[in-house]
Each structure stands twice: as C-alpha cells, then as structure tokens.
Design a protein around this motif. Structure first.
Motif, PDB file in Angstrom:
ATOM      1  N   ARG A 181      63.882  52.557 130.200  1.00  0.00           N
ATOM      2  CA  ARG A 181      62.982  51.483 129.781  1.00  0.00           C
ATOM      3  C   ARG A 181      63.721  50.253 129.234  1.00  0.00           C
ATOM      4  O   ARG A 181      63.360  49.720 128.201  1.00  0.00           O
ATOM      5  CB  ARG A 181      61.976  51.992 128.748  1.00  0.00           C
ATOM      6  CG  ARG A 181      61.064  53.078 129.266  1.00  0.00           C
ATOM      7  CD  ARG A 181      60.047  53.595 128.243  1.00  0.00           C
ATOM      8  NE  ARG A 181      59.291  52.514 127.640  1.00  0.00           N
ATOM      9  CZ  ARG A 181      59.267  52.274 126.324  1.00  0.00           C
ATOM     10  NH1 ARG A 181      59.948  53.016 125.483  1.00  0.00           N
ATOM     11  NH2 ARG A 181      58.547  51.286 125.858  1.00  0.00           N
ATOM     12  N   SER A 182      64.765  49.826 129.929  1.00  0.00           N
ATOM     13  CA  SER A 182      65.513  48.614 129.554  1.00  0.00           C
ATOM     14  C   SER A 182      66.054  48.661 128.136  1.00  0.00           C
ATOM     15  O   SER A 182      66.080  47.653 127.423  1.00  0.00           O
ATOM     16  CB  SER A 182      64.623  47.370 129.734  1.00  0.00           C
ATOM     17  OG  SER A 182      64.157  47.277 131.047  1.00  0.00           O
ATOM     18  N   THR A 183      66.472  49.845 127.710  1.00  0.00           N
ATOM     19  CA  THR A 183      67.005  50.042 126.366  1.00  0.00           C
ATOM     20  C   THR A 183      68.516  50.257 126.440  1.00  0.00           C
ATOM     21  O   THR A 183      68.996  50.977 127.307  1.00  0.00           O
ATOM     22  CB  THR A 183      66.329  51.254 125.696  1.00  0.00           C
ATOM     23  OG1 THR A 183      64.915  51.028 125.681  1.00  0.00           O
ATOM     24  CG2 THR A 183      66.828  51.461 124.291  1.00  0.00           C
ATOM     25  N   ASP A 231      64.211  36.727 120.817  1.00  0.00           N
ATOM     26  CA  ASP A 231      63.340  36.382 121.942  1.00  0.00           C
ATOM     27  C   ASP A 231      63.489  37.356 123.103  1.00  0.00           C
ATOM     28  O   ASP A 231      62.522  37.648 123.795  1.00  0.00           O
ATOM     29  CB  ASP A 231      63.638  34.965 122.439  1.00  0.00           C
ATOM     30  CG  ASP A 231      63.132  33.916 121.472  1.00  0.00           C
ATOM     31  OD1 ASP A 231      62.044  34.101 120.896  1.00  0.00           O
ATOM     32  OD2 ASP A 231      63.830  32.904 121.283  1.00  0.00           O
ATOM     33  N   TRP A 232      64.707  37.846 123.328  1.00  0.00           N
ATOM     34  CA  TRP A 232      64.958  38.743 124.453  1.00  0.00           C
ATOM     35  C   TRP A 232      64.401  40.146 124.237  1.00  0.00           C
ATOM     36  O   TRP A 232      64.032  40.820 125.193  1.00  0.00           O
ATOM     37  CB  TRP A 232      66.454  38.887 124.699  1.00  0.00           C
ATOM     38  CG  TRP A 232      67.132  37.690 125.278  1.00  0.00           C
ATOM     39  CD1 TRP A 232      66.558  36.581 125.814  1.00  0.00           C
ATOM     40  CD2 TRP A 232      68.548  37.499 125.383  1.00  0.00           C
ATOM     41  NE1 TRP A 232      67.530  35.706 126.235  1.00  0.00           N
ATOM     42  CE2 TRP A 232      68.754  36.243 125.985  1.00  0.00           C
ATOM     43  CE3 TRP A 232      69.639  38.264 125.014  1.00  0.00           C
ATOM     44  CZ2 TRP A 232      70.019  35.739 126.247  1.00  0.00           C
ATOM     45  CZ3 TRP A 232      70.903  37.766 125.272  1.00  0.00           C
ATOM     46  CH2 TRP A 232      71.099  36.520 125.884  1.00  0.00           C
ATOM     47  N   CYS A 233      64.394  40.614 123.006  1.00  0.00           N
ATOM     48  CA  CYS A 233      64.094  42.023 122.724  1.00  0.00           C
ATOM     49  C   CYS A 233      62.756  42.200 122.002  1.00  0.00           C
ATOM     50  O   CYS A 233      62.355  41.339 121.223  1.00  0.00           O
ATOM     51  CB  CYS A 233      65.204  42.637 121.873  1.00  0.00           C
ATOM     52  SG  CYS A 233      66.808  42.621 122.708  1.00  0.00           S
ATOM     53  N   ASP A 234      62.119  43.337 122.256  1.00  0.00           N
ATOM     54  CA  ASP A 234      60.913  43.696 121.500  1.00  0.00           C
ATOM     55  C   ASP A 234      61.161  44.900 120.591  1.00  0.00           C
ATOM     56  O   ASP A 234      60.296  45.290 119.821  1.00  0.00           O
ATOM     57  CB  ASP A 234      59.718  43.932 122.413  1.00  0.00           C
ATOM     58  CG  ASP A 234      59.889  45.081 123.392  1.00  0.00           C
ATOM     59  OD1 ASP A 234      60.959  45.733 123.398  1.00  0.00           O
ATOM     60  OD2 ASP A 234      58.949  45.327 124.171  1.00  0.00           O
ATOM     61  N   GLU A 235      62.357  45.469 120.675  1.00  0.00           N
ATOM     62  CA  GLU A 235      62.789  46.538 119.773  1.00  0.00           C
ATOM     63  C   GLU A 235      64.271  46.326 119.487  1.00  0.00           C
ATOM     64  O   GLU A 235      65.044  46.032 120.402  1.00  0.00           O
ATOM     65  CB  GLU A 235      62.597  47.927 120.391  1.00  0.00           C
ATOM     66  CG  GLU A 235      61.150  48.278 120.662  1.00  0.00           C
ATOM     67  CD  GLU A 235      60.969  49.619 121.368  1.00  0.00           C
ATOM     68  OE1 GLU A 235      61.904  50.445 121.369  1.00  0.00           O
ATOM     69  OE2 GLU A 235      59.884  49.816 121.940  1.00  0.00           O
ATOM     70  N   ALA A 236      64.647  46.455 118.224  1.00  0.00           N
ATOM     71  CA  ALA A 236      66.049  46.312 117.841  1.00  0.00           C
ATOM     72  C   ALA A 236      66.265  47.036 116.520  1.00  0.00           C
ATOM     73  O   ALA A 236      65.418  46.970 115.626  1.00  0.00           O
ATOM     74  CB  ALA A 236      66.426  44.844 117.708  1.00  0.00           C
ATOM     75  N   ALA A 237      67.391  47.736 116.433  1.00  0.00           N
ATOM     76  CA  ALA A 237      67.718  48.458 115.204  1.00  0.00           C
ATOM     77  C   ALA A 237      69.234  48.558 115.093  1.00  0.00           C
ATOM     78  O   ALA A 237      69.959  48.474 116.090  1.00  0.00           O
ATOM     79  CB  ALA A 237      67.102  49.854 115.219  1.00  0.00           C
ATOM     80  N   VAL A 238      69.692  48.782 113.850  1.00  0.00           N
ATOM     81  CA  VAL A 238      71.129  48.864 113.580  1.00  0.00           C
ATOM     82  C   VAL A 238      71.381  49.835 112.430  1.00  0.00           C
ATOM     83  O   VAL A 238      70.519  49.992 111.551  1.00  0.00           O
ATOM     84  CB  VAL A 238      71.705  47.463 113.256  1.00  0.00           C
ATOM     85  CG1 VAL A 238      71.097  46.885 112.001  1.00  0.00           C
ATOM     86  CG2 VAL A 238      73.217  47.477 113.181  1.00  0.00           C
ATOM     87  N   VAL A 239      72.540  50.463 112.465  1.00  0.00           N
ATOM     88  CA  VAL A 239      72.996  51.286 111.345  1.00  0.00           C
ATOM     89  C   VAL A 239      74.519  51.224 111.310  1.00  0.00           C
ATOM     90  O   VAL A 239      75.172  51.128 112.362  1.00  0.00           O
ATOM     91  CB  VAL A 239      72.502  52.753 111.440  1.00  0.00           C
ATOM     92  CG1 VAL A 239      73.094  53.481 112.638  1.00  0.00           C
ATOM     93  CG2 VAL A 239      72.773  53.515 110.151  1.00  0.00           C
ATOM     94  N   HIS A 240      75.081  51.236 110.111  1.00  0.00           N
ATOM     95  CA  HIS A 240      76.537  51.290 109.899  1.00  0.00           C
ATOM     96  C   HIS A 240      76.813  52.373 108.881  1.00  0.00           C
ATOM     97  O   HIS A 240      76.020  52.574 107.960  1.00  0.00           O
ATOM     98  CB  HIS A 240      77.081  49.974 109.319  1.00  0.00           C
ATOM     99  CG  HIS A 240      76.773  48.769 110.121  1.00  0.00           C
ATOM    100  ND1 HIS A 240      76.267  47.635 109.568  1.00  0.00           N
ATOM    101  CD2 HIS A 240      76.904  48.513 111.437  1.00  0.00           C
ATOM    102  CE1 HIS A 240      76.095  46.725 110.500  1.00  0.00           C
ATOM    103  NE2 HIS A 240      76.463  47.234 111.643  1.00  0.00           N
TER     104      HIS A 240
END
Length: 142
Positions: A47-49, A80-89
């Motif tokens: 799904r384009s992830t 604008d490009w993404c409808d889902e985004a997440a991050v972890v460090h």
C-alpha cells in the motif's frame, strides 16, 4: 552509544510516488555516505508504504544528516506527499539494525506520528500495520 532511527511513510497518491521514490533513493545514498552512519536499510511495504532503518554512531551524526540536503528539503514536502508518517529513535549497545518486527514494535510503542496535511484514519489512530516482509523489497546500503 549508537542511535537507531526508524521511519514509516505512506505515500497518499500515485501522483506523488515518482518524486517520493526518487528522493528516497537519493536520501538512502546520502545516508549511507554520511559521517557517522553505520548502516541503512529500506523496506518497500504494501500500500505505498516505506520503512527506513538507519544506525548512527551518535545523535549528533544523525542530526547532521537530517539537516543536510537532500534530506531536509524532502522532509518539507512529506506533509503533502504522505497521509501516514511516524518515527522512533533509540540508543543501544551496538550498531546492529533491528529486525522489521522489532522496528514495528518500537515505532508502535515508543514512536510518534509526524505531521501530515491529509492524515488517514490509521494515522489519526496511530495504528501501524505490521510490515509484510515476505512479499516486499528489502534493500540494504553499506
């Protein structure tokens, strides 16, 4: 102590896919060559992830990469490009990259959503699907 960074981004429309994919490949090469980078791994999921997993010798080396071109200019376009985004460090004793299952666990439990302008219902609920590693492309750099 090495720092691990995981990102998960879902492209919201095929309209944005060519530019997103081009920038992703440029940034992957940039990160592999960056001072302090220990390893880079990309996963093209369903799904384009897309998932990224990087290992850095220090928080400072990771931050220097994040603020450099082409990474920083591309980051400004992601809302604008993404409808889902997440991050972890997180830090760990060695620079070994985690499995995708561990990356998922960490991003779900310890991560945070990134700002997107057109959030999906899953983004709003912070519901992150387990990556389907058996049916996807997994690329390593370095």
């Amino acid at each position: 102590m090495p720092v691990i960074s995981i990102t998960r981004l879902r492209v919201r429309s095929w309209t944005y896919f060519p530019a997103f994919f081009f920038q992703t490949m440029r940034i992957a090469r940039q990160s592999a060559r960056a001072d302090g980078n220990l390893a880079v791994r990309l996963l093209q999921d369903r799904r384009s992830t897309f998932w990224t997993c990087t290992s850095w010798s220090s928080e400072g080396s990771m931050r220097a990469f994040m603020l450099a071109k082409p990474h920083q200019p591309a980051m400004r376009r992601l809302p604008d490009w993404c409808d889902e985004a997440a991050v972890v460090h997180w830090t760990q004793a060695d620079g070994e990259l985690p499995s995708w299952a561990e990356a998922h666990r960490r991003i779900q439990q310890e991560g945070r959503p990134s700002r997107v302008n057109h959030p999906s219902a899953a983004h709003t609920a912070y519901a992150i699907a387990v990556p389907a590693t058996g049916q996807t492309r997994d690329l390593r750099f370095k």
